[in-house]
Design an enzyme around this catalytic site. Structure first.
Site, PDB file in Angstrom:
ATOM      1  N   ARG A 189      31.253  40.433  22.328  1.00 33.74           N
ATOM      2  CA  ARG A 189      32.412  40.523  21.433  1.00 33.74           C
ATOM      3  C   ARG A 189      33.725  40.308  22.185  1.00 33.74           C
ATOM      4  O   ARG A 189      34.741  40.950  21.902  1.00 33.74           O
ATOM      5  CB  ARG A 189      32.427  41.878  20.697  1.00 33.74           C
ATOM      6  CG  ARG A 189      31.200  42.130  19.846  1.00 33.74           C
ATOM      7  CD  ARG A 189      31.034  41.091  18.750  1.00 33.74           C
ATOM      8  NE  ARG A 189      29.804  41.283  18.018  1.00 33.74           N
ATOM      9  CZ  ARG A 189      28.651  40.659  18.281  1.00 33.74           C
ATOM     10  NH1 ARG A 189      28.589  39.756  19.248  1.00 33.74           N
ATOM     11  NH2 ARG A 189      27.568  40.912  17.578  1.00 33.74           N
ATOM     12  N   SER A 205      31.292  45.505  10.246  1.00 32.20           N
ATOM     13  CA  SER A 205      31.002  46.608  11.170  1.00 32.20           C
ATOM     14  C   SER A 205      32.280  47.089  11.845  1.00 32.20           C
ATOM     15  O   SER A 205      33.058  46.290  12.370  1.00 32.20           O
ATOM     16  CB  SER A 205      30.002  46.154  12.230  1.00 32.20           C
ATOM     17  OG  SER A 205      28.761  45.825  11.656  1.00 32.20           O
ATOM     18  N   GLU A 210      34.927  47.755  17.011  1.00 28.56           N
ATOM     19  CA  GLU A 210      34.816  46.297  17.034  1.00 28.56           C
ATOM     20  C   GLU A 210      35.967  45.676  16.258  1.00 28.56           C
ATOM     21  O   GLU A 210      36.419  44.575  16.562  1.00 28.56           O
ATOM     22  CB  GLU A 210      33.481  45.879  16.427  1.00 28.56           C
ATOM     23  CG  GLU A 210      33.224  44.400  16.402  1.00 28.56           C
ATOM     24  CD  GLU A 210      31.814  44.060  15.933  1.00 28.56           C
ATOM     25  OE1 GLU A 210      31.691  43.215  15.030  1.00 28.56           O
ATOM     26  OE2 GLU A 210      30.853  44.642  16.453  1.00 28.56           O
TER      27      GLU A 210
END
Length: 303
Positions: A176, A226, A296
């Site tokens: 990520r 998410s 995230e």
């Protein structure tokens, strides 16, 4: 620098469609966010170059957003310039086994274009509701695949307005993460290396994933996808559920009753409500499992 000062600087420049004091709640999938001093929707590369160089010249802070699917804008809004790349910057083309898409193209749409053309490698992207540019910036992934697995290169606009091509290795991908998260550059387009595949088989696989998402994720309510990264060897949603937090409400925001790693806007939520839930989750999960969950979602703006 406020919106009036920005108007003075930009009013004679052709940088695309411009609005001032624009509520970012209109531009995020969470339907949350205070005003941006200036929001620009460019439609040409020259717009991006002029925006970058002008902001650099006047030391104006700026940031790029796509569809706002991985973004929490705080209630005080965003100072400076917000550049939105979405349907206004969404061309896509296929040449041989390569697909090139502009940064504002939906990652899902780019993946479906590949599938229709009998190219495999981007199927994982059908579960990622962001843009190609956002996917490159954060090395978006799902279903065991990541952007870095198939990306060849990305064309970017530098701070001075120049255009440069970065190869996969230049982006220093990690989980990520890419180097673009740490420096102000604008992704213009990206090229992916794919392989021949069976369209019908790929579509069948994607339909299965879609059906599962529809039954396990609160897609009917405003959300950002998410909220937390998955820790090594486990899942954030599992840890949150095991901590008894599903269904918890603060203000207008709720930890989804369907999926622990989703926070949904159930009643005109403020960013402060979401941030309070994020802090509650981090504290509770750490106390019970000894694991600190890392968001995230990209959190920007002022309180």
């Amino acid at each position: 620098m406020n919106s009036k000062e920005l108007q003075t600087i930009f009013h004679r420049l052709d940088v695309g469609s411009v609005s001032y004091d624009e509520p970012m709640s209109k531009h995020t999938t969470w339907k949350i966010g205070g005003p941006a001093d200036m929001l620009v929707i460019p439609s040409e590369i020259s717009h991006l170059q002029l925006l970058a160089s002008t902001c650099a010249e006047h030391q104006i802070p700026w940031m790029v957003v796509g569809r706002g699917s991985n973004l929490l804008v705080k209630d005080g809004g965003i100072r400076g310039v917000v550049i939105k790349l979405s349907d206004n910057f969404a061309n896509v083309s296929v040449a041989g086994n390569q697909l090139t898409a502009q940064a504002g193209r939906s990652f899902v749409s780019a993946a479906n274009t590949a599938i229709r053309n009998g190219l495999q490698g981007l199927e994982f992207a059908t579960g990622i509701p962001g843009t190609v540019g956002g996917a490159v910036m954060m090395n978006a992934g799902a279903h065991g695949g990541e952007t870095r697995d198939v990306l060849i290169s990305a064309d970017i606009v530098e701070e001075d307005g120049s255009i440069r091509t970065l190869q996969n290795r230049d982006l220093q991908f990690a989980y990520r993460y890419s180097i673009l998260k740490d420096c102000p550059r604008i992704v213009v387009q990206a090229t992916f290396q794919l392989q021949p595949g069976n369209t019908e088989e790929m579509q069948k696989k994607v339909r299965g994933w879609t059906k599962r998402r529809q039954t396990t994720q609160p897609l009917q309510l405003p959300n950002c996808g998410s909220v937390f990264r998955n820790p090594e060897n486990t899942h954030a949603g599992f840890l949150i559920e095991q901590s008894g937090l599903k269904g918890t409400v603060i203000g207008g925001a709720q930890i989804s009753e369907l999926h622990g790693n989703f926070i949904v806007n159930v009643n005109h939520a403020k960013a402060a409500d979401v941030l309070a839930l994020i802090e509650l989750v981090q504290t509770t999960v750490h106390n019970r499992h000894g694991i600190t969950l890392i968001p995230e979602v990209r959190i920007v703006g002022e309180d």
